[in-house]
Write a protein that holds these residues in place. Structure first.
Motif, PDB file in Angstrom:
ATOM      1  N   THR A  39       0.677  -1.370   0.016  1.00  0.00           N
ATOM      2  CA  THR A  39       0.133  -0.029  -0.069  1.00  0.00           C
ATOM      3  C   THR A  39       0.970   1.172   0.198  1.00  0.00           C
ATOM      4  O   THR A  39       0.706   1.997  -0.854  1.00  0.00           O
ATOM      5  N   ALA A  40       1.740   1.239   0.990  1.00  0.00           N
ATOM      6  CA  ALA A  40       2.939   2.586   0.929  1.00  0.00           C
ATOM      7  C   ALA A  40       3.553   2.435  -0.364  1.00  0.00           C
ATOM      8  O   ALA A  40       3.966   3.700  -0.820  1.00  0.00           O
ATOM      9  N   LEU A  41       3.906   1.429  -0.845  1.00  0.00           N
ATOM     10  CA  LEU A  41       4.851   1.413  -2.310  1.00  0.00           C
ATOM     11  C   LEU A  41       3.723   2.004  -3.368  1.00  0.00           C
ATOM     12  O   LEU A  41       4.376   2.893  -4.051  1.00  0.00           O
ATOM     13  N   ALA A  42       2.441   1.880  -3.363  1.00  0.00           N
ATOM     14  CA  ALA A  42       1.526   2.475  -4.311  1.00  0.00           C
ATOM     15  C   ALA A  42       1.619   3.895  -4.194  1.00  0.00           C
ATOM     16  O   ALA A  42       1.685   4.615  -5.126  1.00  0.00           O
ATOM     17  N   SER A  43       1.592   4.582  -2.880  1.00  0.00           N
ATOM     18  CA  SER A  43       1.566   5.915  -2.643  1.00  0.00           C
ATOM     19  C   SER A  43       2.922   6.489  -3.200  1.00  0.00           C
ATOM     20  O   SER A  43       2.989   7.349  -4.165  1.00  0.00           O
ATOM     21  N   ALA A  71      -3.322   4.665  -2.551  1.00  0.00           N
ATOM     22  CA  ALA A  71      -3.133   3.628  -1.386  1.00  0.00           C
ATOM     23  C   ALA A  71      -4.589   3.159  -1.164  1.00  0.00           C
ATOM     24  O   ALA A  71      -4.773   1.830  -1.012  1.00  0.00           O
ATOM     25  N   SER A  72      -5.597   3.657  -1.650  1.00  0.00           N
ATOM     26  CA  SER A  72      -6.996   3.384  -1.240  1.00  0.00           C
ATOM     27  C   SER A  72      -7.238   2.068  -2.196  1.00  0.00           C
ATOM     28  O   SER A  72      -8.324   1.658  -1.860  1.00  0.00           O
ATOM     29  N   GLY A 143      -5.155  22.902   1.042  1.00  0.00           N
ATOM     30  CA  GLY A 143      -6.034  21.826   1.968  1.00  0.00           C
ATOM     31  C   GLY A 143      -7.348  21.642   1.304  1.00  0.00           C
ATOM     32  O   GLY A 143      -7.997  20.990   1.696  1.00  0.00           O
ATOM     33  N   SER A 144      -7.355  22.222  -0.033  1.00  0.00           N
ATOM     34  CA  SER A 144      -8.691  21.834  -0.768  1.00  0.00           C
ATOM     35  C   SER A 144      -8.610  20.295  -1.244  1.00  0.00           C
ATOM     36  O   SER A 144      -7.355  19.703  -1.761  1.00  0.00           O
ATOM     37  N   GLY A 145      -9.799  19.624  -1.151  1.00  0.00           N
ATOM     38  CA  GLY A 145      -9.687  18.290  -1.589  1.00  0.00           C
ATOM     39  C   GLY A 145      -9.265  17.324  -0.346  1.00  0.00           C
ATOM     40  O   GLY A 145      -9.321  15.994  -0.571  1.00  0.00           O
ATOM     41  N   ALA A 146      -8.461  17.933   0.595  1.00  0.00           N
ATOM     42  CA  ALA A 146      -7.947  16.783   1.374  1.00  0.00           C
ATOM     43  C   ALA A 146      -9.032  16.481   2.421  1.00  0.00           C
ATOM     44  O   ALA A 146      -9.260  15.124   2.774  1.00  0.00           O
ATOM     45  N   GLY A 147      -9.902  17.131   2.892  1.00  0.00           N
ATOM     46  CA  GLY A 147     -11.051  16.424   3.618  1.00  0.00           C
ATOM     47  C   GLY A 147     -11.860  15.222   2.902  1.00  0.00           C
ATOM     48  O   GLY A 147     -12.112  14.554   3.376  1.00  0.00           O
ATOM     49  N   GLU A 148     -12.214  15.946   1.484  1.00  0.00           N
ATOM     50  CA  GLU A 148     -12.840  14.962   0.710  1.00  0.00           C
ATOM     51  C   GLU A 148     -12.173  13.503   0.482  1.00  0.00           C
ATOM     52  O   GLU A 148     -12.703  12.474   0.578  1.00  0.00           O
ATOM     53  N   VAL A 149     -10.691  13.709   0.342  1.00  0.00           N
ATOM     54  CA  VAL A 149     -10.119  12.364   0.101  1.00  0.00           C
ATOM     55  C   VAL A 149      -9.825  11.550   1.403  1.00  0.00           C
ATOM     56  O   VAL A 149      -9.956  10.363   1.365  1.00  0.00           O
ATOM     57  N   LEU A 150      -9.923  12.276   2.523  1.00  0.00           N
ATOM     58  CA  LEU A 150      -9.935  11.691   3.860  1.00  0.00           C
ATOM     59  C   LEU A 150     -11.313  10.973   3.984  1.00  0.00           C
ATOM     60  O   LEU A 150     -11.490   9.738   4.444  1.00  0.00           O
ATOM     61  N   SER A 156     -13.925   4.039   1.775  1.00  0.00           N
ATOM     62  CA  SER A 156     -13.359   2.539   1.389  1.00  0.00           C
ATOM     63  C   SER A 156     -12.933   1.737   2.407  1.00  0.00           C
ATOM     64  O   SER A 156     -13.229   0.608   2.399  1.00  0.00           O
ATOM     65  N   LEU A 157     -12.311   2.338   3.403  1.00  0.00           N
ATOM     66  CA  LEU A 157     -11.939   1.498   4.628  1.00  0.00           C
ATOM     67  C   LEU A 157     -13.099   0.635   5.241  1.00  0.00           C
ATOM     68  O   LEU A 157     -13.055  -0.593   5.501  1.00  0.00           O
ATOM     69  N   LEU A 158     -14.150   1.728   5.572  1.00  0.00           N
ATOM     70  CA  LEU A 158     -15.525   0.860   6.302  1.00  0.00           C
ATOM     71  C   LEU A 158     -16.093   0.072   5.430  1.00  0.00           C
ATOM     72  O   LEU A 158     -16.697  -0.992   6.008  1.00  0.00           O
ATOM     73  N   PHE A 159     -15.949   0.296   4.148  1.00  0.00           N
ATOM     74  CA  PHE A 159     -16.731  -0.667   3.049  1.00  0.00           C
ATOM     75  C   PHE A 159     -16.226  -2.055   3.235  1.00  0.00           C
ATOM     76  O   PHE A 159     -16.928  -3.008   3.397  1.00  0.00           O
TER      77      PHE A 159
END
Lengths: 245, 296
Positions: A39-43, A71-72, A143-150, A156-159
């Motif tokens: 996962t870290a490698l993908a990032s 990573a997602s 910071g734009s988009g950071a909240g959305e991506v989080l 994705s994790l909860l799915f």
């Protein structure tokens, strides 16, 4: 020893403690470490690509968002295995003997996912800051988009977590994690009428969060109900009733 | 102390455990015996709240297991030594447990030493462990929380004879310090020398229970003499029935009565003891074999 002393709730391992244990379970096995490394490698790859192609638009902020999205792809497998390996490796027998109130274990696993999310965000922030410095695209980050991506990453994790909680089976949960969006797209393609209905429970609407185009918050909410809240609730009911062996 | 009252487990049509009641007292080792599939594991899992009971209830130290705030501090539970993550190192497996229950981390190494897993073994992944090593790791894990009660499912499985003797001493010492031990086995000789109480189950039902001495009483006394005919007469004279066995007699009386009869008859003895091994084995076989039970 008196019953009161045995059942004294202050003696109960705290959720913070159980959360630490679950976070540790993500990194202390060979398979867990590989998954995290990939996962870290993908990032890292997404940052490297941004540097190599030297696109001026790829500043710090954009690199961060891209690193998180890279990573997602694999990251939902981490919560899946965190839940299903208890059954496939039969460690549930020990886990629930130590913590008989089974919902507490699941809550602890959710806390561990929060740790994972924070840790990965910090890692991606670091990598993209470094990447932006190397590429010379500037460290400005509005910071734009950071909240959305989080939020996207969390969903994705909860799915994955929800699928694992319901199915309690690693291959089934991993396959569905990748196949559900495709299946829903296939069903939606039947007709426009069907598409209008299916759109309300289509988790692919979450990806609008990833590219910053999210405006359909109603649909994001209903699909979260369908693919996060409902599976986790059903999974908890199943877990309470299940014989552990 | 462990107490089960009317424990019952039904899977749809099949009855796995039927109306099982028993008590395990502090200071004793209770052997839970029965053939494979008799319902031993299901019973132990019901006690620990891992399997949902159809009927009945069970308490450990007077409390339902699920209600104990930090169970591993009071009850050490090992229900399957092989149910460990193969990709996790032995020592890490114990550290996770110590962290969960809030045990002093220094106990991890103490317990590893106690069960005889050295540094090299502790560093290896559990997937590389033999079953005997997993049993040792499991015992280390149940002892981490310094419990008063141990519940162990087939702990001798996979141990070599030396390991069985080691485990016997470990558990005997635990019970002698006031602990309660309940352990299951499908092999009589594994628990024979260790347990002082026995529970025998067959097809989910309790078929015999009591102290080993009680269960063996009535199995007679083995007596040998260099003058077997004289011995036979002496026993007959004392009104003790006896049957011949290889080179000796099984007398239907306590050893003391047999000894007095021999003394009265002036017969020298070369051996005098309860007819133990064969008796318990016979009991186990007759109680657990298909031909003997009520369901046959």
């Amino acid at each position: 020893m008196s019953t009161a002393a045995l059942t004294d709730r202050s003696e109960r391992p705290s959720l913070a403690r159980l959360g630490r244990v679950e976070a540790r379970k993500m990194v202390d096995t060979r398979s867990g470490l590989w998954l995290l490394a990939l996962t870290a490698l993908a990032s890292l790859a997404s940052v490297v690509v941004a540097i190599i192609f030297d696109d001026d638009n790829r500043d710090f902020g954009q690199m961060f968002v891209d690193a998180m999205l890279a990573a997602s792809i694999l990251m939902p497998i981490i919560p899946i295995l965190l839940v299903t390996s208890e059954w496939s490796q039969r460690t549930a027998l020990g886990t629930f003997a130590l913590t008989p109130i089974r919902e507490r274990v699941m809550t602890a696993k959710l806390l561990a996912l929060l740790v994972l999310l924070v840790a990965f965000s910090v890692l991606c922030l670091g990598m993209s800051a470094l990447g932006a410095a190397v590429a010379g695209t500037g460290l400005g980050f509005d910071g734009s988009g950071a909240g959305e991506v989080l939020l996207y990453q969390s969903l994705s994790l909860l799915f994955g977590f929800g699928l694992a909680a319901v199915l309690m089976n690693s291959p089934a949960a991993i396959v569905l994690n990748f196949v559900v969006p495709i299946l829903i797209a296939a069903v939606a393609a039947i007709s426009v009428g069907v598409q209008d209905v299916v759109a309300w429970i289509d988790p692919s609407v979450w990806s609008d969060l990833a590219d910053g185009s999210a405006n359909d918050w109603d649909k994001i909410a209903t699909s979260t109900l369908a693919w996060v809240v409902l599976p986790i609730a059903v999974g908890l009911v199943r877990l309470r009733r299940r014989d552990v062996s | 102390m462990i107490e089960a009252r009317g424990l019952t487990k039904r899977f749809s049509a099949q009855v796995a455990v039927q109306d099982l009641s028993f008590r395990c007292e502090p200071g004793t080792v209770t052997g839970f015996l029965g053939p494979n599939g008799a319902g031993k594991s299901t019973t132990l899992r019901m006690i620990c709240g891992l399997t949902v009971r159809t009927a009945g209830d069970a308490t450990v130290l007077g409390t339902e297991y699920r209600r104990i705030a930090n169970p591993a501090r009071h009850v050490g539970v090992m229900l399957d030594a092989s149910a460990q993550h193969p990709g996790r190192r032995g020592r890490e497996t114990l550290r996770l447990c110590a962290e969960t229950i809030g045990a002093d981390p220094s106990r991890v190494d103490d317990m590893l030493t106690l069960v005889g897993l050295d540094r090299t073994a502790a560093k290896r992944r559990v997937g590389k462990y033999s079953l005997g090593m997993r049993q040792r790791l499991g015992l280390a894990q149940v002892l981490l929380g310094d419990p008063d009660v141990l519940i162990l499912d087939e702990p001798a499985n996979g141990l070599d004879p030396e390991g069985i003797i080691w485990m016997r001493q470990l558990l005997r010492g635990f019970a002698d310090r006031g602990g309660t031990v309940l352990l299951s086995s499908h092999l009589l000789n594994e628990v024979e020398a260790l347990a002082d109480q026995l529970l025998l189950i067959r097809q989910g039902r309790l078929v015999a229970s009591g102290s080993k001495d009680e269960l063996l009483a009535g199995n007679g006394t083995l007596v040998r003499s260099p003058e077997p005919e004289e011995l036979g007469r002496a026993l007959a004279g004392a009104g003790i029935a006896a049957t011949a066995t290889d080179g000796g007699l099984i007398a239907e009386a306590e050893p003391e009565a047999v000894g007095r009869a021999a003394l009265a008859g002036g017969v020298p003895l070369s051996e005098l003891r309860p007819a133990e091994g064969a008796g318990l084995e016979q009991l186990f076989l007759s109680l657990t074999s298909d031909e003997a039970g009520p369901g046959a």
